[in-house]
Design a protein around this motif. Structure first.
Motif, PDB file in Angstrom:
ATOM      1  N   ASP A  72      18.479  38.842 -25.617  1.00 17.59           N
ATOM      2  CA  ASP A  72      17.682  40.109 -25.695  1.00 17.59           C
ATOM      3  C   ASP A  72      18.084  41.253 -24.646  1.00 17.59           C
ATOM      4  OD1 ASP A  72      16.048  42.005 -27.261  1.00 17.59           O
ATOM      5  OD2 ASP A  72      14.374  41.324 -26.039  1.00 17.59           O
ATOM      6  N   CYS A  73      19.491  41.185 -24.184  1.00 20.62           N
ATOM      7  CA  CYS A  73      19.782  42.108 -23.380  1.00 20.62           C
ATOM      8  C   CYS A  73      20.123  43.344 -23.965  1.00 20.62           C
ATOM      9  CB  CYS A  73      21.059  41.582 -22.435  1.00 20.62           C
ATOM     10  SG  CYS A  73      22.410  41.064 -23.572  1.00 20.62           S
ATOM     11  N   ASP A  74      19.973  44.601 -23.199  1.00 20.44           N
ATOM     12  CA  ASP A  74      20.240  45.813 -23.811  1.00 20.44           C
ATOM     13  C   ASP A  74      21.607  46.183 -23.817  1.00 20.44           C
ATOM     14  OD1 ASP A  74      17.489  46.848 -24.244  1.00 20.44           O
ATOM     15  OD2 ASP A  74      17.250  46.220 -22.225  1.00 20.44           O
ATOM     16  N   PHE A  75      22.216  45.369 -22.447  1.00 17.81           N
ATOM     17  CA  PHE A  75      23.823  45.674 -22.422  1.00 17.81           C
ATOM     18  C   PHE A  75      24.373  44.574 -21.997  1.00 17.81           C
ATOM     19  CE2 PHE A  75      22.084  50.120 -21.756  1.00 17.81           C
ATOM     20  CZ  PHE A  75      22.775  50.942 -22.554  1.00 17.81           C
ATOM     21  N   LEU A  76      25.599  44.135 -22.475  1.00 16.19           N
ATOM     22  CA  LEU A  76      26.382  43.110 -21.806  1.00 16.19           C
ATOM     23  C   LEU A  76      27.774  43.692 -21.782  1.00 16.19           C
ATOM     24  CD1 LEU A  76      26.761  39.864 -21.271  1.00 16.19           C
ATOM     25  CD2 LEU A  76      27.645  39.658 -23.692  1.00 16.19           C
ATOM     26  N   ALA A  77      28.347  43.212 -20.530  1.00 19.60           N
ATOM     27  CA  ALA A  77      29.579  43.712 -20.089  1.00 19.60           C
ATOM     28  C   ALA A  77      30.646  42.485 -19.637  1.00 19.60           C
ATOM     29  CB  ALA A  77      29.635  44.603 -18.785  1.00 19.60           C
ATOM     30  N   PHE A  78      31.738  42.468 -20.320  1.00 19.19           N
ATOM     31  CA  PHE A  78      32.906  41.536 -19.928  1.00 19.19           C
ATOM     32  C   PHE A  78      34.169  41.934 -20.240  1.00 19.19           C
ATOM     33  CE2 PHE A  78      31.297  40.960 -24.301  1.00 19.19           C
ATOM     34  CZ  PHE A  78      32.579  40.559 -24.939  1.00 19.19           C
ATOM     35  N   LEU A 122      31.925  46.553 -23.544  1.00 13.11           N
ATOM     36  CA  LEU A 122      30.531  46.883 -23.326  1.00 13.11           C
ATOM     37  C   LEU A 122      29.559  46.815 -24.856  1.00 13.11           C
ATOM     38  CD1 LEU A 122      28.248  48.026 -21.489  1.00 13.11           C
ATOM     39  CD2 LEU A 122      28.843  50.216 -22.294  1.00 13.11           C
ATOM     40  N   TYR A 123      28.855  45.777 -24.698  1.00 13.82           N
ATOM     41  CA  TYR A 123      27.889  45.599 -25.821  1.00 13.82           C
ATOM     42  C   TYR A 123      26.598  46.421 -25.489  1.00 13.82           C
ATOM     43  CZ  TYR A 123      23.677  44.008 -28.086  1.00 13.82           C
ATOM     44  OH  TYR A 123      22.549  43.894 -28.745  1.00 13.82           O
ATOM     45  N   GLY A 124      26.089  47.158 -26.381  1.00 13.56           N
ATOM     46  CA  GLY A 124      25.023  48.042 -26.339  1.00 13.56           C
ATOM     47  C   GLY A 124      24.006  48.052 -27.285  1.00 13.56           C
ATOM     48  N   LYS A 125      22.928  47.829 -27.205  1.00 13.88           N
ATOM     49  CA  LYS A 125      22.022  47.959 -28.510  1.00 13.88           C
ATOM     50  C   LYS A 125      22.231  49.228 -28.883  1.00 13.88           C
ATOM     51  CE  LYS A 125      18.220  44.688 -27.322  1.00 13.88           C
ATOM     52  NZ  LYS A 125      16.828  44.415 -26.877  1.00 13.88           N
ATOM     53  N   ARG A 126      21.830  49.395 -30.239  1.00 15.42           N
ATOM     54  CA  ARG A 126      22.300  50.738 -31.002  1.00 15.42           C
ATOM     55  C   ARG A 126      21.383  51.847 -30.449  1.00 15.42           C
ATOM     56  NH1 ARG A 126      24.779  51.799 -36.052  1.00 15.42           N
ATOM     57  NH2 ARG A 126      24.527  49.456 -36.615  1.00 15.42           N
ATOM     58  N   ARG A 127      20.327  51.504 -30.086  1.00 15.33           N
ATOM     59  CA  ARG A 127      19.437  52.423 -29.672  1.00 15.33           C
ATOM     60  C   ARG A 127      19.744  53.241 -28.374  1.00 15.33           C
ATOM     61  NH1 ARG A 127      13.857  50.891 -26.485  1.00 15.33           N
ATOM     62  NH2 ARG A 127      13.443  53.107 -25.448  1.00 15.33           N
TER      63      ARG A 127
END
Length: 409
Positions: free
Chosen positions: A214-220, A234-239
């Protein structure tokens, strides 16, 4: 698949180094690349090379399918709800800077708080530090326990209703500590804060599901997970992605350009201005395929076997100081110092034995000060390492200890 035989998939590991068998123990810095990834990148350049998205001819469509197909693979790999939540960047550093630059200024102002930990890589420290300076925001640190772990009671105490951003490494690149980011995210969200996770050291080494965290952003980064350099995620919730403005302007990311105003495409394309690293994305997609075939549970299990063995053997070496938690609470890396010997000198002796380790501050200077060390040596394992690599590391360290004992004497 027998992980003990998988070394053969990595051509670079078959070459000797300084006349010895190469023992590569620096995968936390960058992983080696297997043949399927190398060959997939070469096939892109041989058969698919064209610019993406705009061309209507068949070759351009083929390149676009490969590029966007890689986005779909990455989304599935980390459990994202949609490929639209995956932004391709140059790596973890750019991903974190994108969040800080595009969204950070809208979230924080004078009197607000940003919460991080002392174990953060500079890439997950400096962007928040500079954002705090620019906006008159307080930068707060969650206390570090003596064993290099976080106590959730300290997390509860540090995060308040004034906290707007919480940024934490999933796994420390120095201590190997596996942080409870799911629990931290729950605390952050309870106070209305955004949760940013540095996944550079976790996504390559263990199953990661962004919905579960349930993170809002994930970077790798791709290069730490058997993929090529120069590509990251960069993963980010669509919102949140829909609220962010691009920080690079130009081709590909526009919707309409007029003389005095412009509008942007939807995310993720609004953040990918210019010709993207197409070959890098395709190579990352191949790396995801490769890791998926092996299985992230199997990879994590193999690394746990190796780190337990390594810790057991290293703890037997007199005058070797090991930093971080015990083997049961850390990922597959170990950071240490040989008493009275600079880590660069240790690494030099090990290199002569064909053992490649990292020495320095590991882009974590505040943590080094907390540990009371100017620098440390670090051996980091991946699933292509073997018990023989652990033996070689221990033997080389014993040789270094003997050499410097006699040199000082």
């Amino acid at each position: 698949m027998n992980l003990r035989d998988i070394r053969e998939d990595f051509p670079i590991l078959s070459q000797p180094m300084n006349g010895k068998r190469l023992v590569y123990l620096d995968s936390a810095a960058t992983s080696q690349k297997p043949l399927p990834v190398i060959e997939r990148i070469a096939r892109y350049y041989r058969e698919e090379n064209a610019n993406v998205h705009r061309g209507v001819y068949a070759l351009a469509a083929k390149a676009t399918d490969a590029y966007e197909g890689a986005r779909e693979k990455v989304a599935r790999f980390i459990g994202a709800a949609s490929a639209d939540e995956i932004v391709f960047t140059r790596g973890t550093t750019e991903s974190l800077n994108l969040v800080a630059s595009s969204l950070g200024g809208r979230l924080v102002s004078e009197g607000d708080e940003i919460v991080i930990t002392p174990m953060e890589h500079h890439s997950n420290l400096i962007p928040w530090q500079q954002l705090a300076i620019a906006n008159g925001t307080t930068l707060k640190y969650i206390s570090l326990q003596k064993d290099g772990t976080l106590d959730l009671a300290d997390v509860e105490e540090t995060i308040t209703d004034r906290t707007k951003i919480v940024a934490v490494a999933h796994i420390s690149n120095v201590l190997g500590t596996i942080n409870p980011v799911r629990e931290i995210a729950a605390i952050a969200h309870r106070h209305g804060a955004v949760m940013v996770v540095d996944g550079a050291q976790s996504v390559p080494h263990q199953p990661v599901d962004v919905k579960e965290l349930d993170c809002d952003f994930l970077a790798f980064s791709g290069h730490k997970m058997c993929g090529p350099t120069g590509i990251g995620v960069l993963y980010g919730k669509r919102r949140w992605l829909s609220e962010m403005e691009p920080i690079y302007y130009g081709g590909e990311m526009i919707e309409v350009v007029e003389r005095y105003r412009s509008t942007w495409k939807e995310s993720p394309w609004r953040f990918e201005g210019g010709t993207p690293n197409i070959a890098g994305a395709v190579g990352l997609g191949a790396a995801v395929d490769y890791l998926t075939e092996i299985g992230m549970d199997a990879i994590q299990g193999r690394e746990q076997e190796l780190i337990r063995l390594a810790m057991e053997r290293l703890e037997e070496i007199p005058e070797l100081e090991i930093y971080g938690p015990d083997a049961g609470h850390r990922a597959g890396l170990v950071t240490f110092n040989l008493k009275g010997v600079h880590p660069h000198d240790v690494a030099t002796v090990l290199d002569a034995e064909g053992v490649a380790i990292r020495a320095g501050h590991h882009c974590a200077q505040p943590l080094m000060r907390e540990l009371g060390a100017a620098a440390t040596a670090r051996a980091s394992f991946y699933f292509y390492n073997t018990e023989e690599d652990v033996d070689a590391l221990v033997a080389a360290l014993m040789k270094a200890k003997e050499f410097f004992t006699h040199a000082v004497g």
